[in-house]
Scaffold this active site. Structure first.
Site, PDB file in Angstrom:
ATOM      1  N   THR A 128       0.861  -0.993  -0.252  1.00 62.45           N
ATOM      2  CA  THR A 128       0.021  -0.092  -0.137  1.00 62.45           C
ATOM      3  C   THR A 128       1.208   1.300   0.043  1.00 62.45           C
ATOM      4  O   THR A 128       2.357   0.954   0.868  1.00 62.45           O
ATOM      5  CB  THR A 128      -1.162   0.425   1.042  1.00 62.45           C
ATOM      6  OG1 THR A 128      -0.999   0.985   1.620  1.00 62.45           O
ATOM      7  CG2 THR A 128       0.149  -0.217   2.749  1.00 62.45           C
ATOM      8  N   ASP A 129       0.372   2.792  -0.833  1.00 56.78           N
ATOM      9  CA  ASP A 129       1.377   3.361  -0.888  1.00 56.78           C
ATOM     10  C   ASP A 129       1.696   4.490   0.682  1.00 56.78           C
ATOM     11  O   ASP A 129       1.867   5.074   1.295  1.00 56.78           O
ATOM     12  CB  ASP A 129      -0.228   5.032  -1.514  1.00 56.78           C
ATOM     13  CG  ASP A 129      -1.173   4.882  -0.757  1.00 56.78           C
ATOM     14  OD1 ASP A 129      -1.340   4.390  -0.149  1.00 56.78           O
ATOM     15  OD2 ASP A 129      -1.952   5.609  -2.195  1.00 56.78           O
ATOM     16  N   GLU A 130       0.349   3.851   1.893  1.00 60.81           N
ATOM     17  CA  GLU A 130       0.415   3.705   3.390  1.00 60.81           C
ATOM     18  C   GLU A 130       2.038   4.032   3.565  1.00 60.81           C
ATOM     19  O   GLU A 130       1.918   4.496   4.782  1.00 60.81           O
ATOM     20  CB  GLU A 130      -0.545   3.454   4.013  1.00 60.81           C
ATOM     21  CG  GLU A 130      -1.845   4.101   3.369  1.00 60.81           C
ATOM     22  CD  GLU A 130      -3.008   3.772   4.115  1.00 60.81           C
ATOM     23  OE1 GLU A 130      -2.942   3.422   5.938  1.00 60.81           O
ATOM     24  OE2 GLU A 130      -4.683   3.864   4.434  1.00 60.81           O
ATOM     25  N   TYR A 155      -1.589  -0.374  11.079  1.00 67.98           N
ATOM     26  CA  TYR A 155      -1.404  -1.111   9.824  1.00 67.98           C
ATOM     27  C   TYR A 155      -0.371  -0.662   8.966  1.00 67.98           C
ATOM     28  O   TYR A 155      -0.167  -1.476   8.171  1.00 67.98           O
ATOM     29  CB  TYR A 155      -3.208  -0.290   9.543  1.00 67.98           C
ATOM     30  CG  TYR A 155      -3.152  -0.858   7.708  1.00 67.98           C
ATOM     31  CD1 TYR A 155      -2.866  -1.920   7.453  1.00 67.98           C
ATOM     32  CD2 TYR A 155      -3.131   0.579   6.634  1.00 67.98           C
ATOM     33  CE1 TYR A 155      -3.236  -2.462   5.935  1.00 67.98           C
ATOM     34  CE2 TYR A 155      -3.221  -0.105   5.557  1.00 67.98           C
ATOM     35  CZ  TYR A 155      -3.099  -1.836   4.872  1.00 67.98           C
ATOM     36  OH  TYR A 155      -3.020  -1.564   3.913  1.00 67.98           O
ATOM     37  N   LYS A 159       2.323  -2.833   7.338  1.00 65.16           N
ATOM     38  CA  LYS A 159       2.532  -3.778   5.914  1.00 65.16           C
ATOM     39  C   LYS A 159       3.800  -3.354   5.464  1.00 65.16           C
ATOM     40  O   LYS A 159       4.414  -3.899   4.437  1.00 65.16           O
ATOM     41  CB  LYS A 159       1.567  -2.599   5.059  1.00 65.16           C
ATOM     42  CG  LYS A 159       0.195  -3.360   5.383  1.00 65.16           C
ATOM     43  CD  LYS A 159      -0.231  -4.424   4.384  1.00 65.16           C
ATOM     44  CE  LYS A 159      -0.301  -4.848   3.016  1.00 65.16           C
ATOM     45  NZ  LYS A 159      -0.749  -5.701   3.035  1.00 65.16           N
TER      46      LYS A 159
HETATM   47  P1  NAD Z   1      -9.945  -7.345   2.633  1.00 61.63           P
HETATM   48  O1  NAD Z   1      -9.945  -6.584   3.980  1.00 61.63           O
HETATM   49  O2  NAD Z   1     -10.969  -6.519   1.485  1.00 61.63           O
HETATM   50  O3  NAD Z   1     -10.163  -8.588   2.363  1.00 61.63           O
HETATM   51  C1  NAD Z   1      -8.708  -9.499   3.425  1.00 61.63           C
HETATM   52  C2  NAD Z   1      -8.858 -10.858   2.849  1.00 61.63           C
HETATM   53  O4  NAD Z   1      -8.404 -11.653   3.660  1.00 61.63           O
HETATM   54  C3  NAD Z   1     -10.008 -10.989   3.110  1.00 61.63           C
HETATM   55  O5  NAD Z   1     -10.890 -11.899   2.276  1.00 61.63           O
HETATM   56  C4  NAD Z   1      -9.453 -12.291   4.817  1.00 61.63           C
HETATM   57  O6  NAD Z   1     -10.564 -13.263   4.861  1.00 61.63           O
HETATM   58  C5  NAD Z   1      -8.332 -12.337   4.185  1.00 61.63           C
HETATM   59  N1  NAD Z   1      -7.184 -12.727   5.001  1.00 61.63           N
HETATM   60  C6  NAD Z   1      -7.329 -11.843   7.001  1.00 61.63           C
HETATM   61  N2  NAD Z   1      -6.254 -12.921   7.437  1.00 61.63           N
HETATM   62  C7  NAD Z   1      -6.009 -13.617   7.245  1.00 61.63           C
HETATM   63  C8  NAD Z   1      -5.989 -15.024   7.448  1.00 61.63           C
HETATM   64  N3  NAD Z   1      -5.107 -14.881   8.504  1.00 61.63           N
HETATM   65  N4  NAD Z   1      -5.251 -15.202   6.211  1.00 61.63           N
HETATM   66  C9  NAD Z   1      -5.731 -15.787   5.272  1.00 61.63           C
HETATM   67  N5  NAD Z   1      -6.775 -15.108   4.216  1.00 61.63           N
HETATM   68  C10 NAD Z   1      -6.783 -14.218   6.039  1.00 61.63           C
HETATM   69  O7  NAD Z   1      -9.108  -6.130   2.124  1.00 61.63           O
HETATM   70  P2  NAD Z   1      -8.597  -5.718   0.272  1.00 61.63           P
HETATM   71  O8  NAD Z   1      -9.064  -4.304   0.562  1.00 61.63           O
HETATM   72  O9  NAD Z   1      -9.303  -6.605  -0.598  1.00 61.63           O
HETATM   73  O10 NAD Z   1      -6.938  -5.142   0.807  1.00 61.63           O
HETATM   74  C11 NAD Z   1      -6.109  -6.564  -0.556  1.00 61.63           C
HETATM   75  C12 NAD Z   1      -4.988  -6.312   0.408  1.00 61.63           C
HETATM   76  O11 NAD Z   1      -4.502  -5.001  -0.619  1.00 61.63           O
HETATM   77  C13 NAD Z   1      -4.083  -6.193   1.448  1.00 61.63           C
HETATM   78  O12 NAD Z   1      -2.912  -6.866   1.337  1.00 61.63           O
HETATM   79  C14 NAD Z   1      -4.002  -4.518   1.468  1.00 61.63           C
HETATM   80  O13 NAD Z   1      -2.573  -4.110   2.735  1.00 61.63           O
HETATM   81  C15 NAD Z   1      -3.907  -4.176   0.252  1.00 61.63           C
HETATM   82  N6  NAD Z   1      -3.963  -2.725  -0.045  1.00 61.63           N
HETATM   83  C16 NAD Z   1      -5.791  -2.197   0.240  1.00 61.63           C
HETATM   84  C17 NAD Z   1      -6.050  -0.919  -0.666  1.00 61.63           C
HETATM   85  C18 NAD Z   1      -7.811  -1.045  -0.496  1.00 61.63           C
HETATM   86  O14 NAD Z   1      -7.462   0.243  -0.998  1.00 61.63           O
HETATM   87  N7  NAD Z   1      -7.980  -1.620   0.086  1.00 61.63           N
HETATM   88  C19 NAD Z   1      -4.877  -0.557  -0.875  1.00 61.63           C
HETATM   89  C20 NAD Z   1      -3.782  -0.901  -0.949  1.00 61.63           C
HETATM   90  C21 NAD Z   1      -3.632  -1.623  -0.516  1.00 61.63           C
HETATM   91  O1  DAU Z   2      -4.281   4.005   0.931  1.00 63.17           O
HETATM   92  C1  DAU Z   2      -4.695   2.679   0.888  1.00 63.17           C
HETATM   93  C2  DAU Z   2      -5.133   2.228   2.049  1.00 63.17           C
HETATM   94  O2  DAU Z   2      -6.805   3.127   1.780  1.00 63.17           O
HETATM   95  C3  DAU Z   2      -5.097   1.319   2.011  1.00 63.17           C
HETATM   96  O3  DAU Z   2      -3.518   0.170   2.041  1.00 63.17           O
HETATM   97  C4  DAU Z   2      -6.513   0.328   3.187  1.00 63.17           C
HETATM   98  O4  DAU Z   2      -5.982  -1.061   2.799  1.00 63.17           O
HETATM   99  C5  DAU Z   2      -7.841   1.247   2.882  1.00 63.17           C
HETATM  100  O5  DAU Z   2      -8.532   0.499   3.267  1.00 63.17           O
HETATM  101  C6  DAU Z   2      -7.400   2.519   2.393  1.00 63.17           C
HETATM  102  O6  DAU Z   2      -7.055   3.134   3.339  1.00 63.17           O
HETATM  103  P1  DAU Z   2      -7.748   4.395   3.640  1.00 63.17           P
HETATM  104  O7  DAU Z   2      -7.926   4.268   5.960  1.00 63.17           O
HETATM  105  O8  DAU Z   2      -7.184   5.072   3.308  1.00 63.17           O
HETATM  106  O9  DAU Z   2      -9.504   4.162   3.855  1.00 63.17           O
HETATM  107  P2  DAU Z   2     -11.258   4.223   4.293  1.00 63.17           P
HETATM  108  O10 DAU Z   2     -11.416   4.021   3.052  1.00 63.17           O
HETATM  109  O11 DAU Z   2     -10.845   3.858   5.970  1.00 63.17           O
HETATM  110  O12 DAU Z   2     -10.624   5.430   4.743  1.00 63.17           O
HETATM  111  C7  DAU Z   2     -11.184   6.779   3.398  1.00 63.17           C
HETATM  112  C8  DAU Z   2     -10.659   8.147   3.570  1.00 63.17           C
HETATM  113  O13 DAU Z   2     -12.044   8.454   4.662  1.00 63.17           O
HETATM  114  C9  DAU Z   2      -9.742   8.766   5.102  1.00 63.17           C
HETATM  115  O14 DAU Z   2      -8.938   9.432   4.890  1.00 63.17           O
HETATM  116  C10 DAU Z   2     -10.476   8.377   6.497  1.00 63.17           C
HETATM  117  C11 DAU Z   2     -11.866   9.052   6.308  1.00 63.17           C
HETATM  118  N1  DAU Z   2     -13.273   8.212   6.633  1.00 63.17           N
HETATM  119  C12 DAU Z   2     -13.549   6.438   6.501  1.00 63.17           C
HETATM  120  C13 DAU Z   2     -14.548   5.973   7.220  1.00 63.17           C
HETATM  121  C14 DAU Z   2     -14.381   4.553   7.728  1.00 63.17           C
HETATM  122  C15 DAU Z   2     -14.067   8.886   7.116  1.00 63.17           C
HETATM  123  O15 DAU Z   2     -14.366  10.559   6.939  1.00 63.17           O
HETATM  124  N2  DAU Z   2     -15.552   8.668   7.367  1.00 63.17           N
HETATM  125  C16 DAU Z   2     -15.175   7.312   7.520  1.00 63.17           C
HETATM  126  O16 DAU Z   2     -16.776   6.629   7.982  1.00 63.17           O
END
Ligand code: NAD
Ligand code: DAU
Length: 339
Positions: A128-130, A155, A159
């Site tokens: 992730t970019d985070e 988190y 990562k």
């Molecule tokens: P998500 O939370 O929707 O899905 C995570 C999945 O992993 C789930 O299906 C969960 O059951 C599974 N899981 C959790 N713990 C596990 C374990 N111990 N063993 C096997 N499976 C397990 O996550 P996502 O949003 O789809 O993100 C996927 C990946 O991409 C993550 O690694 C996250 O850090 C990365 N990522 C997500 C975002 C985003 O915007 N969602 C952005 C950047 C990077």
């Molecule tokens: O940047 C990549 C990341 O994006 C991934 O690594 C994470 O897995 C993914 O969950 C996401 O993280 P964020 O924290 O940016 O996503 P989230 O949807 O939780 O929040 C997006 C923005 O919105 C953040 O600035 C917090 C804000 N927010 C979020 C929630 C849930 C609100 O203002 N209100 C809310 O209720």
């Protein structure tokens, strides 16, 4: 051509789920194994359209359970591992950090060990970019692959730790790896506790939408389909040991995102409720993905086309997110926002 066996961890989650569907349909000559523990974020109903395909398999397992993971690798000779499985929600990492270390750090290390032991051809670690921390509001600054890692939440620290292990297994053991670092994804099957699906589902239910702080924090939005094409490219063309950033130039404040959705659904901005800010809330993320574009990646969605497609998808798939917004999730929601 010999069939390839592809292990996708976390394929019942949001991005992993989209990626599994993309791969099953695009590569009939690959066998796609979805390995997932089915935590609160994992859901298999999303795979109804592919679950009977000959090239799709599901394995329920915990990536941090070494014995089980080894026994799976003894049975199947995987060529590729695409590692998505993680605890992914920043807010949950603030209230419950330990599981993030177990899954994201220890789980990744177990997978690296088996990847090394069973000599897989490519390990793609989805990060992730985070991990880069936060940017200020100067719109000319971006995260590049050279930006130092400065994670701010439990988190992103977990990562970043997993990224460092992946790098170390490449440097020490020559494991063929890539790390991808992408910005905020959105699109079909996004779990409804993240900002965009939370807003769509709550607006459709005429409920208040919680916006943290003043709503001015900025995220760089990437449609999940474009993320899938990026990982496909890195898997097949990425140079071993390299990091690739994915995303770019779809920066919006959270308030803009929420207002765009409310307006598209024809509802009132009175639904917006400013709530207490997230602890350690990163101000801004913005991605420079030139390196990946040079490899041949080009996103197909702008934020405008992507958000319109996503809103339509949520309107057409109410039954999917309504079954999720119940039970355990509801308890989480009440703890997070109102207690
Ligand atoms: P998500 O939370 O929707 O899905 C995570 C999945 O992993 C789930 O299906 C969960 O059951 C599974 N899981 C959790 N713990 C596990 C374990 N111990 N063993 C096997 N499976 C397990 O996550 P996502 O949003 O789809 O993100 C996927 C990946 O991409 C993550 O690694 C996250 O850090 C990365 N990522 C997500 C975002 C985003 O915007 N969602 C952005 C950047 C990077
Ligand atoms: O940047 C990549 C990341 O994006 C991934 O690594 C994470 O897995 C993914 O969950 C996401 O993280 P964020 O924290 O940016 O996503 P989230 O949807 O939780 O929040 C997006 C923005 O919105 C953040 O600035 C917090 C804000 N927010 C979020 C929630 C849930 C609100 O203002 N209100 C809310 O209720």
């Amino acid at each position: 051509m010999t069939r390839k066996k592809v292990l996708v961890t976390g394929g019942a989650g949001f991005i992993g789920g989209n990626f599994v569907q993309y791969m099953v349909n695009k590569y009939p000559q690959y066998d796609i194994y979805n390995l997932d523990l089915l935590t609160y974020a994992g859901d298999l109903t999303k795979h109804r359209d592919i679950e009977l395909n000959d090239n799709y398999y599901f394995v329920k397992a915990d990536i941090a359970d070494r014995e089980t993971i080894i026994s799976i690798f003894e049975k199947e000779k995987f060529n590729y591992i695409i590692h998505f499985a993680a605890e992914s929600h920043v807010d949950r990492s603030i209230t419950e950090p330990e599981i993030f270390v177990r899954t994201n750090v220890l789980g990744t290390q177990v997978l690296l060990d088996v990847a090394k032991q069973f000599e897989i051809t490519k390990f793609v670690h989805v990060s992730t970019d985070e991990v880069y921390g936060e940017l200020d509001f100067d719109p000319t600054t971006f995260f590049t692959e050279e930006t130092p890692l400065q994670p701010n939440s439990p988190y992103s620290a977990s990562k970043a730790s997993s990224d460092l292990l992946v790098r170390a297994y490449h440097e020490t053991f020559g494991l063929p790896v890539n790390i991808t670092r992408c910005s905020n994804n959105y699109g079909p099957f996004h779990f409804p506790e993240k900002l965009i699906p939370l807003t769509i589902s709550r607006v459709l239910n005429a409920q208040k939408v919680p916006v943290y702080g003043d709503g001015k924090n900025i995220r760089d939005w990437l449609h999940v389909f474009d993320h899938c094409t990026a990982i496909d490219l890195v898997l097949h063309e990425g140079e071993n040991g390299e990091v690739y950033n994915v995303g770019g130039h779809n920066e919006r404040t959270n308030l803009d995102v929420v207002k765009t959705i409310i307006s598209a659904l024809g509802k009132s901005e009175d639904l917006i409720e400013f709530v207490q800010d997230r602890l350690g809330h990163d101000k801004r993320y913005a991605i420079d993905s030139n390196k990946l574009q040079k490899l041949g990646w080009k996103p197909t969605y702008t934020f405008e086309t992507g958000i319109a497609q996503t809103i339509k998808w949520y309107l057409d798939h109410k039954e999917w997110w309504e079954q999720i917004i119940s039970g355990d999730y509801q308890n989480y929601f009440e703890r997070q926002y109102y207690l």
